[in-house]
Scaffold this active site. Structure first.
Site, PDB file in Angstrom:
ATOM      1  N   ARG A  63       0.821  -1.219   0.000  1.00 20.63           N
ATOM      2  CA  ARG A  63       0.000   0.000   0.000  1.00 20.63           C
ATOM      3  C   ARG A  63       0.852   1.265   0.000  1.00 20.63           C
ATOM      4  O   ARG A  63       0.377   2.342  -0.364  1.00 20.63           O
ATOM      5  CB  ARG A  63      -1.008  -0.023   1.150  1.00 20.63           C
ATOM      6  N   GLU A 100       5.257  -9.088  16.238  1.00 22.42           N
ATOM      7  CA  GLU A 100       4.665  -9.511  17.516  1.00 22.42           C
ATOM      8  C   GLU A 100       4.883 -11.024  17.712  1.00 22.42           C
ATOM      9  O   GLU A 100       5.282 -11.481  18.763  1.00 22.42           O
ATOM     10  CB  GLU A 100       3.171  -9.178  17.486  1.00 22.42           C
TER      11      GLU A 100
END
Ligand code: AMP
Length: 177
Positions: A63, A100
């Protein structure tokens, strides 16, 4: 006329639990569907950096390519794609970083940034800052200098700015949630 922040808040679509449970995904495709707003976004992004002597704009897959390319064109500088490993055809330099859960790796063509270049790093959204910081590491590995960071959206509660400050103090976004 509503401010660009008001327009963006109204237009960006929240998609709960994408790509995994607990993530509220900020979908920018409704911006892309609105040609007038897309032009406003491009202009607002470019205005923030016009006064700086940049040599290139990095757009982060995928993006970050959309407005990153337009930003580079408006500023009259080179556009550099930074991609997930295995997509770029020529010789590359890589950087891996922690997510994460697990890790990720991005790469850039080895000749895209030259020593002394001043490079703006652009993506659609700043979350933890890990991806943009990894792009900054690629710039440093090539002998270039980070000239700033540009985003459409910041998720402020994740404090990504803190991770980017060691590379450059100038972290700009059009809207913050
Ligand atoms: P980070 O490295 O944590 O700053 O994550 C930034 C990258 O992940 C960007 O390329 C974003 O497009 C994407 N991303 C992370 N969180 C979100 C979210 N909530 N909505 C949309 N994109 C996201």
């Amino acid at each position: 006329m509503p401010s660009i922040q008001e327009e963006l808040i109204k237009t960006i679509r929240d998609v709960p639990d994408f790509p995994k449970p607990g993530i509220l995904f900020k979908d920018i495709t409704p911006i892309l569907a609105d040609a007038k707003l897309s032009v406003r976004v491009s202009e607002a992004l470019a205005e923030q950096w016009e006064a700086l002597q940049l040599t290139s704009v990095i757009g982060i897959e995928s993006r970050g390519f959309i407005f990153g390319m337009q930003l580079a064109q408006t500023l009259g500088v080179a556009f550099i794609p930074v991609r997930k490993v295995g997509k770029l055809p020529y010789k590359t330099i890589k950087h891996s970083y922690d997510l994460e859960y697990g890790s990720a790796e991005i790469e850039m063509h080895m000749d895209a940034v030259k020593p002394g270049d001043k490079v703006l790093i652009h993506d659609d959204l700043l979350a933890t800052g890990g991806t943009a910081a990894a792009a900054a590491e690629l710039v440093k590995k090539s002998g270039g200098e980070v000239g700033g960071f540009s985003f459409l959206i910041e998720l402020a509660f994740l404090k990504g700015i803190e991770k980017l400050k060691p590379y450059h103090h100038d972290v700009r976004r059009l809207v913050s949630f």
